[in-house]
Design an enzyme around this catalytic site. Structure first.
Site, PDB file in Angstrom:
ATOM      1  N   GLY A  46       0.749  -1.186   0.088  1.00 37.04           N
ATOM      2  CA  GLY A  46       0.102   0.159  -0.130  1.00 37.04           C
ATOM      3  C   GLY A  46       0.845   1.407  -0.014  1.00 37.04           C
ATOM      4  O   GLY A  46       1.852   1.060   0.481  1.00 37.04           O
ATOM      5  N   GLN A  51       3.079   9.988   1.392  1.00 37.75           N
ATOM      6  CA  GLN A  51       4.388   9.203   1.359  1.00 37.75           C
ATOM      7  C   GLN A  51       5.337   9.226   0.196  1.00 37.75           C
ATOM      8  O   GLN A  51       6.540   9.223   0.248  1.00 37.75           O
ATOM      9  CB  GLN A  51       4.381   7.665   1.594  1.00 37.75           C
ATOM     10  CG  GLN A  51       3.604   7.347   2.784  1.00 37.75           C
ATOM     11  CD  GLN A  51       3.186   5.609   2.730  1.00 37.75           C
ATOM     12  OE1 GLN A  51       2.526   5.144   2.316  1.00 37.75           O
ATOM     13  NE2 GLN A  51       4.210   5.075   3.570  1.00 37.75           N
ATOM     14  N   CYS A  93       5.613  -0.058   7.824  1.00 41.38           N
ATOM     15  CA  CYS A  93       5.312   1.170   6.987  1.00 41.38           C
ATOM     16  C   CYS A  93       6.418   1.479   5.949  1.00 41.38           C
ATOM     17  O   CYS A  93       7.467   1.604   6.696  1.00 41.38           O
ATOM     18  CB  CYS A  93       4.656   2.268   7.741  1.00 41.38           C
ATOM     19  SG  CYS A  93       4.283   3.632   6.691  1.00 41.38           S
ATOM     20  N   LEU A  94       6.189   1.757   4.972  1.00 42.77           N
ATOM     21  CA  LEU A  94       7.457   2.259   3.825  1.00 42.77           C
ATOM     22  C   LEU A  94       8.017   3.482   4.408  1.00 42.77           C
ATOM     23  O   LEU A  94       9.468   3.873   4.227  1.00 42.77           O
ATOM     24  CB  LEU A  94       6.995   2.406   2.648  1.00 42.77           C
ATOM     25  CG  LEU A  94       6.565   1.131   1.806  1.00 42.77           C
ATOM     26  CD1 LEU A  94       5.884   1.626   0.547  1.00 42.77           C
ATOM     27  CD2 LEU A  94       7.609   0.207   1.593  1.00 42.77           C
ATOM     28  N   HIS A 135      -4.711   1.231   7.364  1.00 41.48           N
ATOM     29  CA  HIS A 135      -3.435   1.842   7.430  1.00 41.48           C
ATOM     30  C   HIS A 135      -3.250   3.154   6.316  1.00 41.48           C
ATOM     31  O   HIS A 135      -2.774   4.008   6.664  1.00 41.48           O
ATOM     32  CB  HIS A 135      -2.307   0.834   7.175  1.00 41.48           C
ATOM     33  CG  HIS A 135      -0.779   1.395   7.078  1.00 41.48           C
ATOM     34  ND1 HIS A 135       0.040   0.770   8.258  1.00 41.48           N
ATOM     35  CD2 HIS A 135      -0.231   2.210   6.228  1.00 41.48           C
ATOM     36  CE1 HIS A 135       1.119   1.286   7.857  1.00 41.48           C
ATOM     37  NE2 HIS A 135       1.121   1.992   6.708  1.00 41.48           N
ATOM     38  N   GLU A 136      -3.996   2.752   5.331  1.00 39.72           N
ATOM     39  CA  GLU A 136      -3.623   3.909   4.222  1.00 39.72           C
ATOM     40  C   GLU A 136      -4.582   5.226   4.333  1.00 39.72           C
ATOM     41  O   GLU A 136      -4.317   6.295   4.206  1.00 39.72           O
ATOM     42  CB  GLU A 136      -3.965   3.386   2.898  1.00 39.72           C
ATOM     43  CG  GLU A 136      -3.055   2.164   2.523  1.00 39.72           C
ATOM     44  CD  GLU A 136      -1.523   2.494   2.652  1.00 39.72           C
ATOM     45  OE1 GLU A 136      -1.135   3.641   2.312  1.00 39.72           O
ATOM     46  OE2 GLU A 136      -0.824   1.680   2.922  1.00 39.72           O
ATOM     47  N   HIS A 139      -3.146   7.387   6.880  1.00 37.59           N
ATOM     48  CA  HIS A 139      -1.941   8.173   6.222  1.00 37.59           C
ATOM     49  C   HIS A 139      -2.549   9.491   5.946  1.00 37.59           C
ATOM     50  O   HIS A 139      -2.156  10.676   5.797  1.00 37.59           O
ATOM     51  CB  HIS A 139      -1.462   7.431   4.809  1.00 37.59           C
ATOM     52  CG  HIS A 139      -0.114   6.700   5.531  1.00 37.59           C
ATOM     53  ND1 HIS A 139       0.845   7.301   6.061  1.00 37.59           N
ATOM     54  CD2 HIS A 139       0.228   5.435   4.975  1.00 37.59           C
ATOM     55  CE1 HIS A 139       1.934   6.283   6.179  1.00 37.59           C
ATOM     56  NE2 HIS A 139       1.405   5.316   5.723  1.00 37.59           N
TER      57      HIS A 139
END
Ligand code: NI
Length: 171
Positions: A46, A51, A93-94, A135-136, A139
């Site tokens: 994702g 990000q 998470c990236l 999660h997304e 963000h």
């Protein structure tokens, strides 16, 4: 085009993203392509626009990491409309590379979102997909998974990141 991933510490990751009002434009379509490309390059499941430094309410998800094209999801202006049950598992998470923590989330989640053409859809996901929806969407409200762990664990991660920043290993 593959964008570099913005790491924790940049204000864009902790800001409310802007609602999208124009759809199916060449700019939006290009951005969506670039977001998938950037997500696959980073081997994520994702990616949210903040990000890559873009404060807009757009996220892409593919829980197969590119193995099954039909699983590609575009979430524009997503909202969580229903949650059920509970699951506990590891989350990363990236924007927080190398860190992983146990996070408890609902097990089944329904979202309402728009696709690249502006069409409103609802979708229910379970397990990993439910986790990705939450999660997304987080963000896009300036929240990260570390908002869902204990303050003690969060401080520990922050301290480690500060050390990495001092050593120029976290930019
Ligand atoms: Ni993330």
């Amino acid at each position: 085009m593959v964008y570099p991933i913005v790491k924790y510490g940049q204000p864009v990751l902790e800001s409310q993203a802007e609602t999208i009002t124009e759809f199916d434009t060449p700019e939006l379509n290009k951005l969506l392509d670039d977001m998938f490309e950037s997500m696959y390059a980073a081997r994520g499941v994702g990616l949210a626009a903040p990000q890559i430094g873009i404060g807009k309410r757009i996220a892409v998800i593919d829980i197969t990491s590119g193995e099954d094209e039909s699983q590609k999801l575009v979430l524009i202006n997503p909202e969580i409309i229903k949650t059920e049950g509970s699951q506990t598992g590891e989350e990363g998470c990236l924007s927080l590379p190398t860190f992983r923590e146990t996070v408890t989330r609902p097990k089944k989640v329904t979202i309402r979102a728009q696709d690249g053409k502006g069409k409103v859809y609802e979708m229910t996901g379970e397990d990993l997909l439910a986790r990705a929806f939450l999660h997304e969407t987080d963000h896009l409200h300036g929240k990260l998974y570390i908002n869902h762990i204990s303050p003690l664990k969060r401080d520990l991660i922050r301290r480690k990141i500060r050390k990495l920043q001092k050593a120029n290993e976290w930019q």
